[in-house]
Design a protein around this motif. Structure first.
Motif, PDB file in Angstrom:
ATOM      1  N   ARG A  29      28.035  24.642  41.626  1.00 50.02           N
ATOM      2  CA  ARG A  29      27.077  25.571  41.917  1.00 50.02           C
ATOM      3  C   ARG A  29      26.880  26.618  43.587  1.00 50.02           C
ATOM      4  O   ARG A  29      27.034  27.753  42.985  1.00 50.02           O
ATOM      5  N   VAL A  30      27.010  25.884  43.948  1.00 53.57           N
ATOM      6  CA  VAL A  30      26.197  26.266  45.216  1.00 53.57           C
ATOM      7  C   VAL A  30      27.513  26.550  45.726  1.00 53.57           C
ATOM      8  O   VAL A  30      27.287  28.036  46.783  1.00 53.57           O
ATOM      9  N   VAL A  31      28.310  26.021  46.056  1.00 52.31           N
ATOM     10  CA  VAL A  31      29.841  26.393  46.612  1.00 52.31           C
ATOM     11  C   VAL A  31      30.257  27.476  45.991  1.00 52.31           C
ATOM     12  O   VAL A  31      30.849  28.492  47.044  1.00 52.31           O
ATOM     13  N   LEU A  32      30.069  27.531  45.208  1.00 53.49           N
ATOM     14  CA  LEU A  32      30.619  29.023  43.952  1.00 53.49           C
ATOM     15  C   LEU A  32      30.094  29.642  44.193  1.00 53.49           C
ATOM     16  O   LEU A  32      30.757  31.230  43.903  1.00 53.49           O
ATOM     17  N   ALA A  33      28.957  30.652  44.135  1.00 55.86           N
ATOM     18  CA  ALA A  33      27.808  30.809  44.678  1.00 55.86           C
ATOM     19  C   ALA A  33      28.071  32.027  45.813  1.00 55.86           C
ATOM     20  O   ALA A  33      28.092  32.541  45.907  1.00 55.86           O
ATOM     21  N   LEU A  34      28.283  30.935  46.867  1.00 55.52           N
ATOM     22  CA  LEU A  34      28.236  31.529  48.060  1.00 55.52           C
ATOM     23  C   LEU A  34      29.199  31.814  48.331  1.00 55.52           C
ATOM     24  O   LEU A  34      30.248  32.855  48.861  1.00 55.52           O
ATOM     25  N   LEU A  35      30.385  31.167  47.659  1.00 58.94           N
ATOM     26  CA  LEU A  35      32.068  31.951  47.524  1.00 58.94           C
ATOM     27  C   LEU A  35      31.928  33.586  47.096  1.00 58.94           C
ATOM     28  O   LEU A  35      32.413  34.318  47.449  1.00 58.94           O
ATOM     29  N   GLY A  36      31.127  33.475  45.945  1.00 57.42           N
ATOM     30  CA  GLY A  36      30.617  34.305  44.943  1.00 57.42           C
ATOM     31  C   GLY A  36      30.875  35.948  46.079  1.00 57.42           C
ATOM     32  O   GLY A  36      31.797  36.920  45.714  1.00 57.42           O
ATOM     33  N   ALA A  37      29.656  35.712  46.680  1.00 61.86           N
ATOM     34  CA  ALA A  37      29.260  36.437  47.607  1.00 61.86           C
ATOM     35  C   ALA A  37      29.997  37.742  48.447  1.00 61.86           C
ATOM     36  O   ALA A  37      30.356  38.548  48.669  1.00 61.86           O
ATOM     37  N   HIS A  38      31.079  36.166  48.883  1.00 65.45           N
ATOM     38  CA  HIS A  38      32.751  37.134  49.481  1.00 65.45           C
ATOM     39  C   HIS A  38      34.015  37.474  49.336  1.00 65.45           C
ATOM     40  O   HIS A  38      34.516  38.136  49.888  1.00 65.45           O
ATOM     41  N   LEU A  39      33.869  38.008  47.561  1.00 61.70           N
ATOM     42  CA  LEU A  39      35.332  38.314  47.197  1.00 61.70           C
ATOM     43  C   LEU A  39      35.171  39.532  46.104  1.00 61.70           C
ATOM     44  O   LEU A  39      33.572  39.690  45.217  1.00 61.70           O
ATOM     45  N   VAL A  40      35.593  40.457  46.076  1.00 61.49           N
ATOM     46  CA  VAL A  40      35.466  41.445  45.833  1.00 61.49           C
ATOM     47  C   VAL A  40      36.669  41.781  44.217  1.00 61.49           C
ATOM     48  O   VAL A  40      37.903  40.985  45.239  1.00 61.49           O
ATOM     49  N   GLY A  41      36.428  42.898  43.609  1.00 63.48           N
ATOM     50  CA  GLY A  41      37.411  43.197  42.921  1.00 63.48           C
ATOM     51  C   GLY A  41      38.483  42.048  41.326  1.00 63.48           C
ATOM     52  O   GLY A  41      37.302  41.348  41.710  1.00 63.48           O
ATOM     53  N   THR A  42      39.460  42.336  41.964  1.00 62.76           N
ATOM     54  CA  THR A  42      40.499  41.934  41.098  1.00 62.76           C
ATOM     55  C   THR A  42      40.066  40.463  41.366  1.00 62.76           C
ATOM     56  O   THR A  42      40.566  38.955  40.503  1.00 62.76           O
ATOM     57  N   VAL A  43      40.301  40.290  42.549  1.00 61.79           N
ATOM     58  CA  VAL A  43      40.484  38.690  42.927  1.00 61.79           C
ATOM     59  C   VAL A  43      39.528  37.572  42.410  1.00 61.79           C
ATOM     60  O   VAL A  43      39.545  36.691  42.095  1.00 61.79           O
ATOM     61  N   ARG A  44      38.439  38.210  42.605  1.00 60.03           N
ATOM     62  CA  ARG A  44      37.203  38.024  41.970  1.00 60.03           C
ATOM     63  C   ARG A  44      37.184  37.628  40.305  1.00 60.03           C
ATOM     64  O   ARG A  44      36.696  36.648  40.232  1.00 60.03           O
ATOM     65  N   ALA A  45      37.797  38.525  40.039  1.00 64.13           N
ATOM     66  CA  ALA A  45      37.401  38.266  38.051  1.00 64.13           C
ATOM     67  C   ALA A  45      38.809  37.704  37.618  1.00 64.13           C
ATOM     68  O   ALA A  45      38.737  36.637  37.241  1.00 64.13           O
ATOM     69  N   GLU A  46      40.097  37.385  38.692  1.00 64.62           N
ATOM     70  CA  GLU A  46      40.536  36.305  38.316  1.00 64.62           C
ATOM     71  C   GLU A  46      40.507  35.602  38.387  1.00 64.62           C
ATOM     72  O   GLU A  46      40.837  34.253  37.905  1.00 64.62           O
ATOM     73  N   LEU A  47      39.518  34.665  39.674  1.00 66.04           N
ATOM     74  CA  LEU A  47      39.911  33.758  40.068  1.00 66.04           C
ATOM     75  C   LEU A  47      38.444  33.229  38.993  1.00 66.04           C
ATOM     76  O   LEU A  47      38.570  32.040  38.673  1.00 66.04           O
TER      77      LEU A  47
END
Length: 131
Positions: A29-47
């Motif tokens: 939960r912690v790592v993915l919350a921090l990672l999500g803040a760095h990703l945008v657009g379709t890359v974040r949606a696809e992941l």
């Protein structure tokens, strides 16, 4: 096709050598919350589409980062958020979660994710830099 939560957590637990699934879940939960803040657009949606729903939602509704964290600051932030974690153990937590995430994402998407991150994250994903 997204990975099931039980399967995802089992991988994180194994890679992180956690005693319980709860510990693996907290790290994820912690790592993915921090990672999500760095990703945008379709890359974040696809992941997100390749992760179990509970973690996809965390990735899509992340902690807002004022600026991209360097790998070192990502480690410090993770250590601060995970109870009992330190700057020595946090890379282990991050590696367990991000290597599992990379396995779920596949090589092509993982490369696209890394392109959105500051240099040096390859090591946190358990991927050595190409020489």
């Amino acid at each position: 096709m997204s990975m099931r939560k039980e399967s995802f957590l089992a991988h994180v637990r194994e890679r992180g050598e956690y005693r319980t699934l709860d510990e693996a879940d907290r790290a994820a939960r912690v790592v993915l919350a921090l990672l999500g803040a760095h990703l945008v657009g379709t890359v974040r949606a696809e992941l997100a589409a390749r992760l179990p729903e509970a973690y996809a939602l965390i990735l899509l509704n992340p902690l807002q980062a004022a600026e991209p964290l360097t790998p070192e600051r990502f480690v410090r932030a993770t250590a601060a958020w995970i109870e009992g974690s330190t700057e020595k153990t946090a890379p282990w937590d991050i590696g367990a979660v991000l290597s599992t995430t990379a396995a779920a994402a596949g090589d092509v998407l993982t490369r696209e994710v890394l392109l959105q991150l500051p240099p040096g994250y390859e090591l946190l994903f358990g991927r050595p830099q190409p020489t």
